[in-house]
Design an enzyme around this catalytic site. Structure first.
Site, PDB file in Angstrom:
ATOM      1  N   ARG A   1       3.468 -13.610  -7.246  1.00 58.96           N
ATOM      2  CA  ARG A   1       2.565 -14.058  -7.059  1.00 58.96           C
ATOM      3  C   ARG A   1       1.870 -14.781  -8.416  1.00 58.96           C
ATOM      4  NH1 ARG A   1      -1.033  -9.808  -3.915  1.00 58.96           N
ATOM      5  NH2 ARG A   1      -2.369  -9.770  -5.508  1.00 58.96           N
TER       6      ARG A   1
ATOM      7  N   LYS B   1      -1.588  -0.883  -1.969  1.00 57.73           N
ATOM      8  CA  LYS B   1      -2.831  -0.754  -0.241  1.00 57.73           C
ATOM      9  C   LYS B   1      -1.422  -1.593   0.170  1.00 57.73           C
ATOM     10  CE  LYS B   1      -5.790  -2.587  -2.888  1.00 57.73           C
ATOM     11  NZ  LYS B   1      -5.673  -3.245  -4.124  1.00 57.73           N
TER      12      LYS B   1
ATOM     13  N   ARG C   1      -7.926  -9.310 -13.670  1.00 52.86           N
ATOM     14  CA  ARG C   1      -8.073  -8.429 -12.467  1.00 52.86           C
ATOM     15  C   ARG C   1      -8.565  -6.682 -12.443  1.00 52.86           C
ATOM     16  NH1 ARG C   1      -2.087  -9.090  -9.722  1.00 52.86           N
ATOM     17  NH2 ARG C   1      -3.563  -8.030  -7.899  1.00 52.86           N
TER      18      ARG C   1
HETATM   19  P1  AP5 Z   1       1.472  -3.609  -3.712  1.00 58.40           P
HETATM   20  O1  AP5 Z   1       1.784  -2.832  -2.839  1.00 58.40           O
HETATM   21  O2  AP5 Z   1       1.478  -5.470  -4.044  1.00 58.40           O
HETATM   22  O3  AP5 Z   1       0.483  -3.190  -4.240  1.00 58.40           O
HETATM   23  P2  AP5 Z   1      -1.887  -3.673  -3.838  1.00 58.40           P
HETATM   24  O4  AP5 Z   1      -2.092  -2.377  -4.197  1.00 58.40           O
HETATM   25  O5  AP5 Z   1      -1.440  -3.819  -2.673  1.00 58.40           O
HETATM   26  O6  AP5 Z   1      -1.280  -4.189  -5.025  1.00 58.40           O
HETATM   27  P3  AP5 Z   1      -2.400  -5.784  -4.618  1.00 58.40           P
HETATM   28  O7  AP5 Z   1      -1.926  -6.143  -6.244  1.00 58.40           O
HETATM   29  O8  AP5 Z   1      -2.317  -6.722  -3.305  1.00 58.40           O
HETATM   30  O9  AP5 Z   1      -4.012  -5.614  -4.926  1.00 58.40           O
HETATM   31  P4  AP5 Z   1      -5.242  -6.392  -5.258  1.00 58.40           P
HETATM   32  O10 AP5 Z   1      -6.136  -5.279  -4.980  1.00 58.40           O
HETATM   33  O11 AP5 Z   1      -5.248  -6.579  -6.568  1.00 58.40           O
HETATM   34  O12 AP5 Z   1      -5.167  -7.600  -4.611  1.00 58.40           O
HETATM   35  P5  AP5 Z   1      -5.553  -8.664  -3.390  1.00 58.40           P
HETATM   36  O13 AP5 Z   1      -4.253  -9.450  -2.731  1.00 58.40           O
HETATM   37  O14 AP5 Z   1      -6.315  -7.849  -2.736  1.00 58.40           O
HETATM   38  O15 AP5 Z   1       2.208  -3.071  -4.512  1.00 58.40           O
HETATM   39  C1  AP5 Z   1       2.572  -3.664  -5.866  1.00 58.40           C
HETATM   40  C2  AP5 Z   1       4.163  -3.145  -6.722  1.00 58.40           C
HETATM   41  O16 AP5 Z   1       4.809  -2.071  -6.843  1.00 58.40           O
HETATM   42  C3  AP5 Z   1       4.785  -3.801  -5.408  1.00 58.40           C
HETATM   43  O17 AP5 Z   1       5.564  -4.904  -6.441  1.00 58.40           O
HETATM   44  C4  AP5 Z   1       5.524  -2.756  -4.975  1.00 58.40           C
HETATM   45  O18 AP5 Z   1       6.829  -2.757  -4.148  1.00 58.40           O
HETATM   46  C5  AP5 Z   1       5.138  -1.538  -6.038  1.00 58.40           C
HETATM   47  N1  AP5 Z   1       5.209  -0.122  -5.662  1.00 58.40           N
HETATM   48  C6  AP5 Z   1       4.010  -0.147  -4.567  1.00 58.40           C
HETATM   49  N2  AP5 Z   1       4.030   0.929  -4.495  1.00 58.40           N
HETATM   50  C7  AP5 Z   1       4.916   2.077  -5.137  1.00 58.40           C
HETATM   51  C8  AP5 Z   1       5.211   3.164  -5.582  1.00 58.40           C
HETATM   52  N3  AP5 Z   1       4.262   4.409  -4.813  1.00 58.40           N
HETATM   53  N4  AP5 Z   1       5.357   3.473  -7.293  1.00 58.40           N
HETATM   54  C9  AP5 Z   1       6.606   1.738  -7.561  1.00 58.40           C
HETATM   55  N5  AP5 Z   1       6.097   1.141  -7.081  1.00 58.40           N
HETATM   56  C10 AP5 Z   1       5.053   0.912  -5.870  1.00 58.40           C
HETATM   57  O19 AP5 Z   1      -6.764 -10.189  -3.603  1.00 58.40           O
HETATM   58  C11 AP5 Z   1      -6.277 -10.623  -4.541  1.00 58.40           C
HETATM   59  C12 AP5 Z   1      -7.329 -11.111  -5.310  1.00 58.40           C
HETATM   60  O20 AP5 Z   1      -8.025 -11.640  -4.050  1.00 58.40           O
HETATM   61  C13 AP5 Z   1      -8.377 -10.803  -5.971  1.00 58.40           C
HETATM   62  O21 AP5 Z   1      -8.540 -10.845  -7.234  1.00 58.40           O
HETATM   63  C14 AP5 Z   1      -9.569 -11.820  -5.330  1.00 58.40           C
HETATM   64  O22 AP5 Z   1      -9.334 -12.776  -5.900  1.00 58.40           O
HETATM   65  C15 AP5 Z   1      -9.286 -11.630  -3.574  1.00 58.40           C
HETATM   66  N6  AP5 Z   1     -10.176 -10.854  -3.141  1.00 58.40           N
HETATM   67  C16 AP5 Z   1      -9.108 -10.254  -2.421  1.00 58.40           C
HETATM   68  N7  AP5 Z   1     -10.164  -8.892  -1.612  1.00 58.40           N
HETATM   69  C17 AP5 Z   1     -11.466  -9.595  -2.071  1.00 58.40           C
HETATM   70  C18 AP5 Z   1     -12.753  -8.973  -1.664  1.00 58.40           C
HETATM   71  N8  AP5 Z   1     -12.895  -8.609  -0.676  1.00 58.40           N
HETATM   72  N9  AP5 Z   1     -13.692  -9.539  -2.557  1.00 58.40           N
HETATM   73  C19 AP5 Z   1     -13.993 -10.517  -3.336  1.00 58.40           C
HETATM   74  N10 AP5 Z   1     -12.541 -10.817  -4.032  1.00 58.40           N
HETATM   75  C20 AP5 Z   1     -11.157 -10.735  -2.743  1.00 58.40           C
END
Ligand code: AP5
Length: 226
Positions: A163, A16, A174
């Site tokens: 991270r 994402k 998660r």
């Molecule tokens: P990346 O693009 O970083 O993936 P992502 O989907 O953004 O992953 P996140 O871990 O950031 O998502 P998340 O939803 O768990 O965490 P968030 O920060 O929102 O890609 C991942 C890796 O793969 C990278 O190394 C990239 O280079 C690689 N990659 C990407 N695409 C690829 C491909 N096609 N092929 C191969 N490799 C690829 O949230 C963190 C925390 O915040 C949550 O756990 C929660 O505690 C809190 N939080 C956030 N939003 C909320 C909410 N709305 N409500 C409550 N708590 C919340």
């Protein structure tokens, strides 16, 4: 299509953030990634950051009322008038309902929910090799999307870090949280006919191409409907 109100949905590590940055460059719409907003608050030790940290470190979601307020404020801003990209919000049914209510107040609605789907095994592989830039949150992977210089962000030159919530035991939590609390949103948005499914297992550039084609098709369909 007059405005694009987009939501990026998918499991942790589905891409994402990677795709959100690229869509942001393409579409020039404000990009609100709740994970990035919360991590910035933790770094700055604000009240929001202090509340969020213990949930994030444990792989839990922060309480709905905390994050809903943050997004409601963003959607009220002038920059979001012509559309926005949400990444990581909504993540629960109450958050989705709050988003509908907020947009309803503004006479707007979600244009499309782009579900980037990958399986759990791939998530574990990806998050194990993810490196995130300290300054701007730009995302790399040691194998799949390596920076030009090891440990340094291509975009702003700041150090690349692992991270805190990418430790294997937190990643498993998660994923469980995603399946329990966020996956029901797939049906929620499918019933509202705004869900678009994207295969996130392809390499990043291919996923970007599919997203661009999906958005172009949506625009054509909207133009034809006028
Ligand atoms: P990346 O693009 O970083 O993936 P992502 O989907 O953004 O992953 P996140 O871990 O950031 O998502 P998340 O939803 O768990 O965490 P968030 O920060 O929102 O890609 C991942 C890796 O793969 C990278 O190394 C990239 O280079 C690689 N990659 C990407 N695409 C690829 C491909 N096609 N092929 C191969 N490799 C690829 O949230 C963190 C925390 O915040 C949550 O756990 C929660 O505690 C809190 N939080 C956030 N939003 C909320 C909410 N709305 N409500 C409550 N708590 C919340």
């Amino acid at each position: 299509m007059s405005e694009l109100n987009l939501v990026l949905l998918g499991p942790p590590g589905s891409g994402k953030g990677t795709q959100g940055e690229r869509l942001n460059e393409d579409l020039r719409l404000p990009y609100y990634a709740t994970g990035d907003i919360l991590r910035a608050a933790v770094r700055e030790e604000t009240e929001l950051g202090r509340t969020a940290k213990r949930y994030m470190d444990a792989g839990d979601l922060v309480p709905d009322e905390v994050i809903v307020g943050v997004i409601a404020e963003a959607l009220d801003s002038a920059e979001a008038r012509d559309g926005f990209i949400l990444d990581g919000f909504p993540r629960t049914t109450p958050q989705a309902e709050a988003l509908d209510a907020k947009l309803g107040e503004l006479g707007r609605s979600v244009t499309a929910v782009l579900l980037i789907d990958v399986d759990d095994e791939e998530v574990v592989r990806r998050l194990g090799g993810r490196r995130t830039c300290e300054e701007g949150g730009h995302v790399f992977h040691v194998d799949f999307n390596p920076p030009r210089q090891e440990g340094v962000c291509d975009i702003d030159g700041s150090p690349l870090l692992v991270r805190d919530d990418d430790k294997p035991e937190v990643v498993r939590k998660r994923l469980a949280t995603y399946h329990e609390k966020t996956e029901p949103l797939i049906d929620y948005y499918d019933h509202r006919s705004v869900l678009r499914r994207i295969d996130g297992a392809a390499p990043p550039d291919e996923v970007t191409e599919v997203l661009r084609r999906t958005l172009a098709t949506m625009r054509l369909e909207a133009d034809e409907a006028v």
